[in-house]
Enzyme design. Sequence first.
Site, PDB file in Angstrom:
ATOM      1  N   LYS A 198       0.867  -1.186   0.000  1.00 41.20           N
ATOM      2  CA  LYS A 198       0.000   0.000   0.000  1.00 41.20           C
ATOM      3  C   LYS A 198       0.899   1.230   0.000  1.00 41.20           C
ATOM      4  O   LYS A 198       1.681   1.444   0.928  1.00 41.20           O
ATOM      5  CB  LYS A 198      -0.915   0.003   1.227  1.00 41.20           C
ATOM      6  CG  LYS A 198      -1.817   1.228   1.314  1.00 41.20           C
ATOM      7  CD  LYS A 198      -2.692   1.165   2.554  1.00 41.20           C
ATOM      8  CE  LYS A 198      -3.553   2.405   2.698  1.00 41.20           C
ATOM      9  NZ  LYS A 198      -4.405   2.344   3.914  1.00 41.20           N
ATOM     10  N   LYS A 251      -2.153  -1.611  -3.612  1.00 36.11           N
ATOM     11  CA  LYS A 251      -3.015  -0.424  -3.590  1.00 36.11           C
ATOM     12  C   LYS A 251      -2.156   0.820  -3.695  1.00 36.11           C
ATOM     13  O   LYS A 251      -1.185   0.943  -2.931  1.00 36.11           O
ATOM     14  CB  LYS A 251      -3.819  -0.410  -2.276  1.00 36.11           C
ATOM     15  CG  LYS A 251      -4.694   0.826  -2.078  1.00 36.11           C
ATOM     16  CD  LYS A 251      -5.338   0.815  -0.708  1.00 36.11           C
ATOM     17  CE  LYS A 251      -6.200   2.078  -0.524  1.00 36.11           C
ATOM     18  NZ  LYS A 251      -6.765   2.151   0.834  1.00 36.11           N
TER      19      LYS A 251
END
Length: 328
Positions: A198, A251
């Site tokens: 992420k 992400k």
Amino acid sequence: MEISSILQGGYHHPLSRSWQGRRQLTKSMFMYPIFITDDPNASVEIPSLPGQRRWGVNRLEEFLGPLVQKGLTSVILFGVPLKCEKDGRGTPADDPSGPVIQAIKRLRTLFPSLYIACDVCLCEYTSHGHCGYLHQDGTINTEPSVERLAEVALNYALAGAHCVAPSDMMDGRIKAIKRKLIEAGLGNRCTLMSYSAKFASSLYGPFRDAAGSAPAFGDRKCYQLPPTAKGLAKRAILRDTTEGADIIMVKPALPYLDVIANAAELAPNHPIACYQVSGEFAMIHAGAKAGVYELKTMAFEAAESMVRAGAGIILSYFTPQFLDWLSA
């Protein structure tokens, strides 16, 4: 039993079993992120996320019922507490009367076949808006943060979540959560989907508007990954597979297709997920509105590029549209 021995959490549910194989773009690949607020009757538009709303638990049947009929198979829940008293430990995160646990129970009753994942983080529930406990100087205090996140994840699993998905990016939280699930007898009954790679992206703005999760000071660059840090992303992916993650997530998605491909190579026996985040969704809408491209065509191009890179699960606000488009 060693953490590395536990595999069944990744295929305990018919949907998660289907994710173990690779295939073309299908409805079951899409997981719909939904925002659950603590006003049980809420249906509030989110201006920066076209077509998305904050929902109360009493409105979930009218909201999701038609989508389930069209083939919706999974959702991921994000709590949006507006009335609670926030504190330094994120106490409201797993409040039994709070929006996430109430939504889990309601959805399990309303839609028994719907796969329910829960985002696990503290930022929406802490008074400072960061994803863990803080030292006096404002830096992250990792060990108690990890213990608290594991506690929240366990309580979501106990409430009936099929999947817990820690997005906090604290070191060691996957191992701690997996151990909690095993000790509670849930290691084989709850999937652990890790936001492994992420990145500290500029594309989270609309989400933070929706969830009220912007930090009160500073930023999250000391725990989310630097956008240029391909090596760190690889190390995080390998760490999380070792610590017991059942699914690996990247992400955002579109700017990090190379990292999705790396994840597929580094974890070839794990399903790979990616999150087409709020800024990606808003950009595609903005481009279509400006006449740059046709919305459906661009949405397909973006999603298919993620599958091509190696993703088998796509968290996307386009999920309702894809349920229609993939039926045509």
